[in-house]
Write a protein that holds these residues in place. Structure first.
Motif, mmCIF file in Angstrom:
data_model
loop_
_atom_site.group_PDB
_atom_site.id
_atom_site.type_symbol
_atom_site.label_atom_id
_atom_site.label_comp_id
_atom_site.label_asym_id
_atom_site.label_seq_id
_atom_site.Cartn_x
_atom_site.Cartn_y
_atom_site.Cartn_z
ATOM 1 N N GLY A 87 -15.275 -2.653 -8.193
ATOM 2 C CA GLY A 87 -13.888 -2.239 -8.066
ATOM 3 C C GLY A 87 -13.574 -1.442 -6.817
ATOM 4 N N LEU A 88 -14.337 -1.648 -5.763
ATOM 5 C CA LEU A 88 -14.046 -0.930 -4.519
ATOM 6 C C LEU A 88 -13.498 -1.829 -3.422
ATOM 7 C CD1 LEU A 88 -16.985 1.614 -4.277
ATOM 8 C CD2 LEU A 88 -14.597 2.080 -4.773
ATOM 9 N N GLY A 89 -13.642 -3.134 -3.538
ATOM 10 C CA GLY A 89 -13.250 -4.052 -2.472
ATOM 11 C C GLY A 89 -11.810 -3.896 -2.030
ATOM 12 N N LEU A 90 -10.868 -3.952 -2.976
ATOM 13 C CA LEU A 90 -9.458 -3.872 -2.606
ATOM 14 C C LEU A 90 -9.027 -2.441 -2.317
ATOM 15 C CD1 LEU A 90 -7.849 -6.560 -4.909
ATOM 16 C CD2 LEU A 90 -8.306 -6.699 -2.466
ATOM 17 N N SER A 91 -9.723 -1.470 -2.899
ATOM 18 C CA SER A 91 -9.442 -0.074 -2.570
ATOM 19 C C SER A 91 -9.784 0.191 -1.105
ATOM 20 C CB SER A 91 -10.262 0.849 -3.489
ATOM 21 O OG SER A 91 -10.123 2.190 -3.091
ATOM 22 N N ILE A 92 -10.938 -0.286 -0.680
ATOM 23 C CA ILE A 92 -11.363 -0.144 0.719
ATOM 24 C C ILE A 92 -10.416 -0.939 1.626
ATOM 25 C CG2 ILE A 92 -13.188 -0.754 2.366
ATOM 26 C CD1 ILE A 92 -15.188 -0.094 0.012
ATOM 27 N N ALA A 93 -10.064 -2.152 1.216
ATOM 28 C CA ALA A 93 -9.148 -2.985 2.011
ATOM 29 C C ALA A 93 -7.818 -2.269 2.213
ATOM 30 C CB ALA A 93 -8.926 -4.333 1.324
ATOM 31 N N TYR A 94 -7.291 -1.668 1.150
ATOM 32 C CA TYR A 94 -6.014 -0.958 1.207
ATOM 33 C C TYR A 94 -6.091 0.202 2.206
ATOM 34 C CZ TYR A 94 -1.921 1.631 -0.454
ATOM 35 O OH TYR A 94 -0.728 2.293 -0.535
ATOM 36 N N THR A 95 -7.174 0.958 2.151
ATOM 37 C CA THR A 95 -7.362 2.082 3.072
ATOM 38 C C THR A 95 -7.428 1.590 4.522
ATOM 39 O OG1 THR A 95 -8.518 3.331 1.364
ATOM 40 C CG2 THR A 95 -8.885 4.025 3.638
#
Length: 116
Positions: free
Chosen positions: A78-86
């Motif tokens: 669950g970090l892929g899109l969080s990192i992408a957003y950042t």
């Protein structure tokens, strides 16, 4: 137009979104990637669309939260899109999702053009 950015970080964003699209299609489907300027020619848009399982509005509201995942245990943290957003925010861009269960997902990355 031209955009400025960190190639490695933008590669990571595209890879995360494309991998999610492929996983959402399970066994078969269509993935398309288009790039084009917005109507005012002030921004570049990268549009990634899939014919996968889609998402509800509730899920779309959470998908950039750290550690939120819809995948089975062991398939993603669950970090892929969080990192992408950042990363998109660091590039003064926007990350937009349109989806409907059973109808696929459309992701837009919007970046401002820089003036030469």
């Amino acid at each position: 137009g031209t955009i400025r950015g960190n190639v490695g970080k933008l590669h990571q964003v595209l890879l995360n979104i494309i991998l999610n699209a492929i996983q959402a299609m399970e066994y078969e489907g269509n993935l398309s990637i288009k790039t084009f300027p917005d109507k005012g020619n002030k921004k570049m848009i990268v549009e990634i669309s899939d014919t996968g399982i889609g998402m509800s509005k509730d899920i779309i509201g959470k998908i950039t939260d750290p550690f939120f995942t819809t995948k089975e245990p062991g398939k993603g943290i669950g970090l892929g899109l969080s990192i992408a957003y950042t990363i998109i925010q660091e590039h003064m861009g926007q990350l937009e999702f349109e989806s409907e269960p059973g109808k696929g997902t459309n992701v837009k990355l919007v970046f401002p053009f820089v003036e030469n």
